[in-house]
Scaffold this active site. Structure first.
Site, PDB file in Angstrom:
ATOM      1  N   ASP A   1      60.155  30.500  41.710  1.00 39.46           N
ATOM      2  CA  ASP A   1      60.733  30.011  42.950  1.00 39.46           C
ATOM      3  C   ASP A   1      61.087  31.153  43.912  1.00 39.46           C
ATOM      4  O   ASP A   1      61.627  32.184  43.493  1.00 39.46           O
ATOM      5  CB  ASP A   1      61.996  29.219  42.610  1.00 39.46           C
ATOM      6  CG  ASP A   1      62.423  28.281  43.722  1.00 39.46           C
ATOM      7  OD1 ASP A   1      61.582  27.945  44.567  1.00 39.46           O
ATOM      8  OD2 ASP A   1      63.592  27.873  43.729  1.00 39.46           O
ATOM      9  N   ASP A   2      60.779  30.968  45.196  1.00 40.48           N
ATOM     10  CA  ASP A   2      61.115  31.957  46.231  1.00 40.48           C
ATOM     11  C   ASP A   2      60.565  33.354  45.906  1.00 40.48           C
ATOM     12  O   ASP A   2      61.249  34.357  46.072  1.00 40.48           O
ATOM     13  CB  ASP A   2      62.640  32.054  46.416  1.00 40.48           C
ATOM     14  CG  ASP A   2      63.185  30.872  47.188  1.00 40.48           C
ATOM     15  OD1 ASP A   2      62.423  29.925  47.434  1.00 40.48           O
ATOM     16  OD2 ASP A   2      64.371  30.897  47.556  1.00 40.48           O
TER      17      ASP A   2
ATOM     18  N   HIS B   1      63.306  19.253  41.547  1.00 41.22           N
ATOM     19  CA  HIS B   1      63.801  19.348  42.918  1.00 41.22           C
ATOM     20  C   HIS B   1      62.890  18.714  43.974  1.00 41.22           C
ATOM     21  O   HIS B   1      62.744  19.220  45.083  1.00 41.22           O
ATOM     22  CB  HIS B   1      64.085  20.803  43.288  1.00 41.22           C
ATOM     23  CG  HIS B   1      65.328  20.918  44.129  1.00 41.22           C
ATOM     24  ND1 HIS B   1      65.449  21.792  45.169  1.00 41.22           N
ATOM     25  CD2 HIS B   1      66.485  20.231  44.071  1.00 41.22           C
ATOM     26  CE1 HIS B   1      66.639  21.660  45.731  1.00 41.22           C
ATOM     27  NE2 HIS B   1      67.280  20.719  45.071  1.00 41.22           N
TER      28      HIS B   1
ATOM     29  N   CYS C   1      61.592  25.635  49.064  1.00 41.75           N
ATOM     30  CA  CYS C   1      61.478  25.125  47.696  1.00 41.75           C
ATOM     31  C   CYS C   1      60.924  23.709  47.581  1.00 41.75           C
ATOM     32  O   CYS C   1      59.833  23.499  47.060  1.00 41.75           O
ATOM     33  CB  CYS C   1      62.854  25.197  47.037  1.00 41.75           C
ATOM     34  SG  CYS C   1      62.929  24.434  45.418  1.00 41.75           S
TER      35      CYS C   1
END
Length: 207
Positions: free
Chosen positions: A14-15, A110, A54
């Site tokens: 992530d990121d 998410h 995200c």
């Protein structure tokens, strides 16, 4: 005779920008495992994300559609997580399941549909591991849950596993000293700052 279906493992960091990897030219970041994968496999030189945030990026990965099509336009922390944003979408795990794959998920979803609720198309679901510990320990739990799926899978079927670490972008303190110490003297000279584009600077970019 049909060709044997390959097993598929996707690890989402992530990121994680391109410039934060040694194999893409960062001289200070230590990423030996990913560098090894780049050297022995395929390294994308001209890839992009449909939206560098995200939740919409994840939804685009699973649906193959742009945010304007699947409806998630921003980080879902700003809206109720129990809204099932992808309820009308045909997702990658659904397609692979129909093709005979045993499908597994470990980590951070998410994309809505209820925190921790198993999503369509997945046989194995381990969203946000139980237990207390540091960010590093939680990351190890996520990987271990993915390995549990591989160990216990039906050996007569190909498998698809999606592993996604949780909260990799924070916190900024209290990480293991053996990891942190290797970066104490770094200048981070290869991290871009104040990038300019033909249409101008990004909002909030450094000057």
């Amino acid at each position: 005779m049909s060709k044997k279906q390959p097993n598929i493992v996707v690890v989402l960091t992530d990121d994680h920008a391109q410039w934060a990897l040694g194999c893409y030219g960062n001289s200070e970041i230590r990423s030996p495992n990913m560098d090894r994968l780049a050297q022995t496999g395929v390294r994308m030189a001209n890839a992009f994300t449909p939206l560098p945030v995200c939740s919409p990026a994840r939804a685009s990965f699973f649906t193959g559609r742009f945010p304007s099509q699947h409806g998630i336009h921003d980080y879902l922390g700003k809206v109720p997580d129990d809204i099932n944003w992808l309820k009308d979408e045909i997702t990658l795990p659904m397609i692979l399941s129909d093709a005979g794959y045993q499908t597994g998920f470990s980590g951070k979803w998410h994309c809505g549909g209820g925190r921790g609720k198993k999503q369509p198309g997945f046989d194995f679901w381990a969203n946000r591991p139980n237990g207390k510990g540091s960010r590093d320990e939680v990351g190890l739990l996520v990987m271990e849950q993915g390995l549990d799926f591989i160990r216990e899978r039906d050996k007569n079927r190909p498998f698809f596993l999606f592993v996604s670490d949780t909260a990799t972008h924070s916190a900024w303190a209290n990480h293991r000293e053996d990891l942190v110490s290797t970066f104490r003297q770094c200048s981070f000279r290869d991290i871009p700052e104040g990038e300019e584009y033909p249409f101008g600077k990004l909002s909030g970019a450094n000057h």
